[in-house]
Design a protein around this motif. Structure first.
Motif, PDB file in Angstrom:
ATOM      1  N   GLY A  81      60.002  -4.504  71.666  1.00 45.21           N
ATOM      2  CA  GLY A  81      59.731  -4.085  73.043  1.00 45.21           C
ATOM      3  C   GLY A  81      59.215  -2.664  73.170  1.00 45.21           C
ATOM      4  N   THR A  82      59.202  -1.915  72.059  1.00 47.89           N
ATOM      5  CA  THR A  82      58.639  -0.556  72.126  1.00 47.89           C
ATOM      6  C   THR A  82      57.118  -0.627  71.939  1.00 47.89           C
ATOM      7  OG1 THR A  82      58.962  -0.183  69.744  1.00 47.89           O
ATOM      8  CG2 THR A  82      60.749   0.513  71.214  1.00 47.89           C
ATOM      9  N   ASP A  83      56.451   0.430  72.361  1.00 41.93           N
ATOM     10  CA  ASP A  83      54.986   0.484  72.323  1.00 41.93           C
ATOM     11  C   ASP A  83      54.521   1.622  71.433  1.00 41.93           C
ATOM     12  OD1 ASP A  83      54.412  -1.561  74.321  1.00 41.93           O
ATOM     13  OD2 ASP A  83      55.465  -0.195  75.668  1.00 41.93           O
ATOM     14  N   ILE A  84      53.459   1.349  70.705  1.00 42.88           N
ATOM     15  CA  ILE A  84      52.889   2.351  69.807  1.00 42.88           C
ATOM     16  C   ILE A  84      51.460   2.612  70.246  1.00 42.88           C
ATOM     17  CG2 ILE A  84      52.175   2.721  67.404  1.00 42.88           C
ATOM     18  CD1 ILE A  84      54.812   1.434  66.620  1.00 42.88           C
ATOM     19  N   THR A  85      51.142   3.875  70.459  1.00 45.04           N
ATOM     20  CA  THR A  85      49.811   4.230  70.965  1.00 45.04           C
ATOM     21  C   THR A  85      49.198   5.328  70.112  1.00 45.04           C
ATOM     22  OG1 THR A  85      50.799   5.840  72.478  1.00 45.04           O
ATOM     23  CG2 THR A  85      50.354   3.652  73.371  1.00 45.04           C
ATOM     24  N   PHE A  86      47.893   5.242  69.959  1.00 48.28           N
ATOM     25  CA  PHE A  86      47.104   6.278  69.296  1.00 48.28           C
ATOM     26  C   PHE A  86      45.953   6.598  70.262  1.00 48.28           C
ATOM     27  CE2 PHE A  86      48.867   3.490  66.046  1.00 48.28           C
ATOM     28  CZ  PHE A  86      49.320   4.344  65.052  1.00 48.28           C
TER      29      PHE A  86
ATOM     30  N   GLY B 293      45.510  16.643  63.743  1.00 50.53           N
ATOM     31  CA  GLY B 293      44.059  16.763  63.709  1.00 50.53           C
ATOM     32  C   GLY B 293      43.530  16.315  62.357  1.00 50.53           C
ATOM     33  N   ILE B 294      42.471  15.519  62.387  1.00 55.23           N
ATOM     34  CA  ILE B 294      41.893  14.969  61.157  1.00 55.23           C
ATOM     35  C   ILE B 294      40.425  15.381  61.096  1.00 55.23           C
ATOM     36  CG2 ILE B 294      41.331  12.811  59.950  1.00 55.23           C
ATOM     37  CD1 ILE B 294      43.816  11.578  61.288  1.00 55.23           C
ATOM     38  N   LYS B 295      40.036  15.970  59.988  1.00 51.80           N
ATOM     39  CA  LYS B 295      38.657  16.473  59.872  1.00 51.80           C
ATOM     40  C   LYS B 295      37.709  15.333  59.516  1.00 51.80           C
ATOM     41  CE  LYS B 295      39.893  21.263  58.925  1.00 51.80           C
ATOM     42  NZ  LYS B 295      41.353  21.132  58.680  1.00 51.80           N
ATOM     43  N   ALA B 296      37.408  14.514  60.509  1.00 52.68           N
ATOM     44  CA  ALA B 296      36.505  13.356  60.350  1.00 52.68           C
ATOM     45  C   ALA B 296      36.153  12.865  61.746  1.00 52.68           C
ATOM     46  CB  ALA B 296      37.199  12.241  59.563  1.00 52.68           C
ATOM     47  N   PRO B 297      35.045  12.128  61.868  1.00 59.32           N
ATOM     48  CA  PRO B 297      34.693  11.571  63.184  1.00 59.32           C
ATOM     49  C   PRO B 297      35.742  10.565  63.666  1.00 59.32           C
ATOM     50  CG  PRO B 297      32.837  11.442  61.643  1.00 59.32           C
ATOM     51  CD  PRO B 297      34.046  11.817  60.841  1.00 59.32           C
ATOM     52  N   ALA B 298      35.852  10.435  64.973  1.00 62.13           N
ATOM     53  CA  ALA B 298      36.836   9.515  65.557  1.00 62.13           C
ATOM     54  C   ALA B 298      36.640   8.087  65.042  1.00 62.13           C
ATOM     55  CB  ALA B 298      36.744   9.553  67.080  1.00 62.13           C
ATOM     56  N   ALA B 299      35.386   7.703  64.777  1.00 63.24           N
ATOM     57  CA  ALA B 299      35.136   6.330  64.331  1.00 63.24           C
ATOM     58  C   ALA B 299      35.854   6.032  63.016  1.00 63.24           C
ATOM     59  CB  ALA B 299      33.629   6.095  64.173  1.00 63.24           C
ATOM     60  N   ARG B 300      35.958   7.027  62.150  1.00 69.06           N
ATOM     61  CA  ARG B 300      36.631   6.780  60.861  1.00 69.06           C
ATOM     62  C   ARG B 300      38.147   6.669  61.040  1.00 69.06           C
ATOM     63  NH1 ARG B 300      34.651  10.790  56.878  1.00 69.06           N
ATOM     64  NH2 ARG B 300      36.495  10.060  55.751  1.00 69.06           N
ATOM     65  N   VAL B 301      38.681   7.471  61.953  1.00 62.13           N
ATOM     66  CA  VAL B 301      40.123   7.368  62.225  1.00 62.13           C
ATOM     67  C   VAL B 301      40.420   6.021  62.887  1.00 62.13           C
ATOM     68  CG1 VAL B 301      42.075   8.415  63.424  1.00 62.13           C
ATOM     69  CG2 VAL B 301      40.253   9.883  62.477  1.00 62.13           C
TER      70      VAL B 301
ATOM     71  N   LEU C 268      42.503  -1.996  72.901  1.00 63.48           N
ATOM     72  CA  LEU C 268      41.609  -1.303  71.975  1.00 63.48           C
ATOM     73  C   LEU C 268      40.424  -0.772  72.783  1.00 63.48           C
ATOM     74  CD1 LEU C 268      41.338  -3.861  68.989  1.00 63.48           C
ATOM     75  CD2 LEU C 268      42.715  -1.773  69.052  1.00 63.48           C
ATOM     76  N   ASN C 269      40.172   0.516  72.709  1.00 68.19           N
ATOM     77  CA  ASN C 269      38.933   1.095  73.258  1.00 68.19           C
ATOM     78  C   ASN C 269      38.242   1.808  72.113  1.00 68.19           C
ATOM     79  OD1 ASN C 269      39.250   0.425  76.024  1.00 68.19           O
ATOM     80  ND2 ASN C 269      40.852   2.000  76.154  1.00 68.19           N
ATOM     81  N   ASP C 270      37.054   1.367  71.794  1.00 63.08           N
ATOM     82  CA  ASP C 270      36.372   1.848  70.590  1.00 63.08           C
ATOM     83  C   ASP C 270      36.475   3.365  70.407  1.00 63.08           C
ATOM     84  OD1 ASP C 270      35.638  -0.588  69.736  1.00 63.08           O
ATOM     85  OD2 ASP C 270      33.490  -0.384  70.188  1.00 63.08           O
ATOM     86  N   ASN C 271      37.007   3.767  69.277  1.00 64.87           N
ATOM     87  CA  ASN C 271      37.075   5.178  68.868  1.00 64.87           C
ATOM     88  C   ASN C 271      37.908   6.046  69.807  1.00 64.87           C
ATOM     89  OD1 ASN C 271      35.323   4.247  66.941  1.00 64.87           O
ATOM     90  ND2 ASN C 271      33.502   4.962  68.029  1.00 64.87           N
ATOM     91  N   LYS C 272      38.713   5.387  70.664  1.00 63.16           N
ATOM     92  CA  LYS C 272      39.514   6.152  71.636  1.00 63.16           C
ATOM     93  C   LYS C 272      40.988   5.763  71.681  1.00 63.16           C
ATOM     94  CE  LYS C 272      35.866   7.479  74.811  1.00 63.16           C
ATOM     95  NZ  LYS C 272      35.076   6.990  75.938  1.00 63.16           N
ATOM     96  N   ASP C 273      41.267   4.489  71.878  1.00 69.97           N
ATOM     97  CA  ASP C 273      42.661   4.093  72.136  1.00 69.97           C
ATOM     98  C   ASP C 273      43.047   2.859  71.351  1.00 69.97           C
ATOM     99  OD1 ASP C 273      43.455   5.802  74.535  1.00 69.97           O
ATOM    100  OD2 ASP C 273      41.601   4.851  75.241  1.00 69.97           O
TER     101      ASP C 273
ATOM    102  N   THR D 282      42.521   0.152  62.923  1.00 69.46           N
ATOM    103  CA  THR D 282      42.164  -1.140  63.525  1.00 69.46           C
ATOM    104  C   THR D 282      41.620  -2.156  62.517  1.00 69.46           C
ATOM    105  OG1 THR D 282      39.984  -0.253  64.074  1.00 69.46           O
ATOM    106  CG2 THR D 282      41.677  -0.135  65.790  1.00 69.46           C
ATOM    107  N   THR D 283      41.780  -1.862  61.237  1.00 69.99           N
ATOM    108  CA  THR D 283      41.412  -2.851  60.216  1.00 69.99           C
ATOM    109  C   THR D 283      42.584  -3.000  59.251  1.00 69.99           C
ATOM    110  OG1 THR D 283      40.491  -1.212  58.679  1.00 69.99           O
ATOM    111  CG2 THR D 283      38.972  -2.136  60.311  1.00 69.99           C
ATOM    112  N   LEU D 284      42.724  -4.182  58.688  1.00 68.58           N
ATOM    113  CA  LEU D 284      43.817  -4.398  57.731  1.00 68.58           C
ATOM    114  C   LEU D 284      43.660  -3.470  56.540  1.00 68.58           C
ATOM    115  CD1 LEU D 284      44.111  -8.307  57.728  1.00 68.58           C
ATOM    116  CD2 LEU D 284      45.512  -6.648  58.994  1.00 68.58           C
ATOM    117  N   GLU D 285      42.415  -3.289  56.092  1.00 70.34           N
ATOM    118  CA  GLU D 285      42.198  -2.426  54.926  1.00 70.34           C
ATOM    119  C   GLU D 285      42.579  -0.980  55.236  1.00 70.34           C
ATOM    120  OE1 GLU D 285      38.187  -1.951  53.501  1.00 70.34           O
ATOM    121  OE2 GLU D 285      38.953  -0.567  51.970  1.00 70.34           O
ATOM    122  N   GLY D 286      42.178  -0.515  56.433  1.00 69.09           N
ATOM    123  CA  GLY D 286      42.528   0.854  56.821  1.00 69.09           C
ATOM    124  C   GLY D 286      44.034   1.040  56.900  1.00 69.09           C
ATOM    125  N   LEU D 287      44.708   0.145  57.604  1.00 69.00           N
ATOM    126  CA  LEU D 287      46.166   0.267  57.779  1.00 69.00           C
ATOM    127  C   LEU D 287      46.899   0.250  56.439  1.00 69.00           C
ATOM    128  CD1 LEU D 287      46.363  -2.109  60.855  1.00 69.00           C
ATOM    129  CD2 LEU D 287      46.952   0.333  60.874  1.00 69.00           C
TER     130      LEU D 287
END
Lengths: 152, 152
Positions: free
Chosen positions: A86-91, A9-17, A67-72, A22-27
């Protein structure tokens, strides 16, 4: 098939997570500071890992599959360590109780090898780094990541 | 069946890690400070978890199924959360590169439910607590554990 699964759990809106995923700078602020490529669907993102003195340890290439905005976010590993290809990574993100809950999966390992144990623990520490970055602006991306064992 | 698997390295001899896994005093320093029972093979160990203000959150009872000095610990959960009952917890220790490598398993979950994601992340943080305790004398057992999400 073997899956690594974590919940944080992260104390911030989903958009920030979502932005951190989903950005090079964020990653670059929580996983590894050497990230390049295209973070849009169909694009490929390359992650490289080095020692603190600059020696290349390895890396992997992820193809962005969904990519689903602020969800997947879903990536497939298309180059990298043999066990990863061949493995998959999901958030999966949902907002609950003033937190963004991240359900993380690194799925479809062909078998549970000792690297699976290592990567599961390592992903947990990178998710703590993701939280720290989103909540405070400062994470612990490689090469400044928390070392967990004699492999890294 | 679904397994939670982690690998961590602790800079201490295996005997010290084994002691932290097989004595009430050791366990109380990294997992939860409320531990009672018998840590020998065939014995049952009860772990209770409370909030910092003392409210009981829950607990579980582990039957000790196997002990090999400084090498292996195996428990079966015989009471506790429904998803946990019948699951097995294992710690396998080996010394490598001046560390004790712990291969941790929480095995035989009937399915991957959201609690599995939570517990995988939580186990990772308790293994960091185990390392901190063995290396420095001070871990982060419940109720002073690192909170990871809106569940705990």
């Amino acid at each position: 098939m073997v899956d690594i699964l974590h919940r944080i759990g992260i104390k911030a809106p989903a958009a920030r997570v979502y932005n951190a995923l989903t950005t090079l700078e964020g990653l670059a602020h929580w996983w590894t500071d050497e990230v390049l490529g295209d973070t849009q669907v169909g694009g490929k993102i390359e992650f490289r890992f080095r020692t603190q003195s600059g020696e290349l340890l390895g890396g992997m290439v992820m193809e962005v599959q969904e990519l689903n905005d602020n969800k997947d976010v879903r990536w497939r590993c298309v180059e990298g360590p043999e066990e990863w290809v061949g493995t998959d990574i999901t958030f999966q993100l949902t907002e609950q109780d003033n937190q963004t809950i991240v359900l993380f999966g690194h799925r479809n390992w062909r078998e549970a090898v000792e690297a699976t144990y290592h990567c599961s623990m390592k992903w947990a520490t990178f998710l703590l780094s993701l939280r720290e970055y989103v909540e405070t602006g400062r994470g612990k991306p490689s090469p400044h990541d928390l070392k967990i064992d004699n492999w890294n």
